[in-house]
Design a protein around this motif. Sequence first.
Motif, short mmCIF file in Angstrom:
data_model
loop_
_atom_site.label_atom_id
_atom_site.label_comp_id
_atom_site.label_asym_id
_atom_site.label_seq_id
_atom_site.Cartn_x
_atom_site.Cartn_y
_atom_site.Cartn_z
N ARG A 38 0.81 -1.10 0.10
CA ARG A 38 0.13 -0.10 0.16
C ARG A 38 1.01 1.45 0.35
NH1 ARG A 38 -4.66 -2.25 3.70
NH2 ARG A 38 -5.10 -4.15 2.02
N GLU A 39 2.27 1.09 0.22
CA GLU A 39 3.10 1.99 0.29
C GLU A 39 4.73 1.80 -0.07
OE1 GLU A 39 2.41 5.01 3.95
OE2 GLU A 39 4.91 3.95 4.00
N PHE A 40 5.31 2.83 -1.03
CA PHE A 40 6.49 1.68 -1.44
C PHE A 40 7.52 3.34 -1.44
CE2 PHE A 40 6.41 3.00 -5.69
CZ PHE A 40 5.08 2.96 -6.39
N ARG A 41 8.80 2.44 -0.76
CA ARG A 41 9.70 4.33 -0.56
C ARG A 41 10.78 4.15 -1.84
NH1 ARG A 41 9.92 6.92 4.47
NH2 ARG A 41 7.59 7.04 5.52
N LEU A 42 10.83 5.87 -2.85
CA LEU A 42 12.15 5.14 -2.90
C LEU A 42 13.04 6.76 -2.90
CD1 LEU A 42 9.60 5.04 -6.43
CD2 LEU A 42 10.91 3.20 -5.95
#
Length: 646
Positions: free
Chosen positions: A567-571
Amino acid sequence: MNQDDIKPLEAQPDLGRRKFLNTAALVGLSGAGLSVGLSACKKGEETAGAPAGAPAASADSHASNVHLKPGELDTYYGLWSGGHTGDFRVLGLPSGRELHRVPCMVPDALVGWGITNESKKIMGTKADGSLKYTVGDTHHTHASYKDGNYDGRYAWINDKINGRIARIRLDYFVCDKITELPNIQGFHGIFPDKRDPVDPAINYTTRVFCGSEFHIPLPNKGQDIDSPEKYRAMFTCVDAESMEVRYQVLIDGNCDLLATSYDGKLAACNQYNTENGIHYEDMMSAERDSCIFFNIARIEEAVKAGKTRTFGDSKVPVVDGTRAANTDPTTALVAYVSVPKNPHGVNASPDGKYFICAGKLSPTATVIELSKVLDWFDGKLDNVDKSIVAEVEIGLGPLHTAFDGRGNAYTTLFLDSQMVKWNIDAAIKFHAGDANSKYVVDRLDVHYQPGHTNASQSETAAADGKWLVVGCKFSKDRFLPVGPLHAETEQLIDISGDKMVLVADHPVRPEPHDFIIMKRDLIRTKQVYEMDEFPLAIKDPKDTGVFREGKKVTVKITSQAPAFSPREFRLKLGDEVTIILTNHDKVEDLTHGFAIPKYNVNFIVNPQETASVTFKADKPGVFWCYCTHFCHALHLEMRSRMIVEA
Ligand code: RUQ
Ligand code: CUA
Ligand code: CA
């Protein structure tokens, strides 16, 4: 055969009435282009060419056949080209409802065509990963055959601008391959073969033939610009399965539209620039041009025997189909049959006997008997023009012909804004000298300036003579005006009786060109993908997440209504990101979309489908990747939060 052999107009009372218009229009055509034709369809004047008893009033009795009740399904698929939109369209008939557009030559935001890595690979990219082409011009679509009828495997469509051929899978209705043809410009006509010319066991399509309408200096690298004698066109054979170009045939003049025979032995193209002219007037200077016949078995023998050459960077073997190299019929690869003037469509009659070439600048249709063309190749006919068994006047500006399977042909008359129904056998009798043989059966005004036409199952052995569609290039007053750009009119005509009956007008976004109409049970579509078809598929939602290798980051996501996982991801700013998304929903019609604001990304995944996109994380912030396809009561909540850290 020469121009004098064409039977005089007076012999057909039906046509004599319009002799004045004929002469005037032809003069106008040779001088000032199509201006006469266009002005002739202004309101009021149009009736000058109207047939006796155009049965507009009787349309009501047929209307019930056309108007489907809510929930009722059409009985035919119509496969249409899109023209400028560079796509392939699917209509239901007889309702005329547009069901689908399959993108192929140009990007399409609905499905993410030209955005996902998978579609970019099919479309072709430049070194920097951007699309090689973003415009297309699709004209002609034809489907694969088995035993003389459609088999529902594939359709092919041309891109005239950039010389590409696309294949559409008719199970998923997607484009799966695109091939750019070498050595050509203005790829126009396209037609699959109907069987193998030598192996009787191969009774289905294995080749697709392509015509190049424009001739160019070869190789086209800036030399020979002002030497028309150095300009050449090609007839190209593409392998139906691999979509590789098998070979090309170099010809004089140009290649335009195509037809193929039911025995697999012959293909033909109409040629309007026999003159090999590179200026407008030059292309109309001769009274007759050609219909060129290709002897497929012989051409393939020559290719096998290595009697070939190549041009420029292309490795495709090219055989010589020029007139000068093909004077001996017993070894000739091609035959040039003389037809009048700047002919347009060439169409194969469903009984397998004839090709019909429409005259365009001549008010005639030419009927060529295929067995006689084969006789010429066998040395049994001294002059290949003797394969012409009829050349009869049918009206002004004949372009394309459809068939009802009962011996009748239906030809569009662009300048007359009419359909003419004529009987092929009666035309042959008339041509042979029987002045009482009335070959024109019926005429019907259409609205306006028809180009292509096709009947249900027309160019198959199963032509059923029920429906005829006419693609009218102008609609003028037929629909509510929407500013200067008019819709075009696809008119539906009931051809089950003696008289043609106009039953419906359908507006279409410009501009579809050609189309085919096939019985619905010939196409068996699949509504849910097999997950295994996609090498990148993320089969278990537990395998989702962010996978980093230095700056290269893969984000694996799955969808199942109404949520993405994760439901979320970090870059990190500057990452080279590939998102892979697999849709785990199995329910028919449960498609999800995936859009990333400000990143110019939008694509869909159908049930069990996997798609991927690659981009650079060049903007820091929070980006709500949201589902663009309404899928669930919580569709609006279906998002994944992409965080790009500065
Ligand atoms: S051509 S209107 Cu592009 Cu099909 Cu004949
Ligand atoms: Cu998933 Cu809307
Ligand atoms: Ca010409």
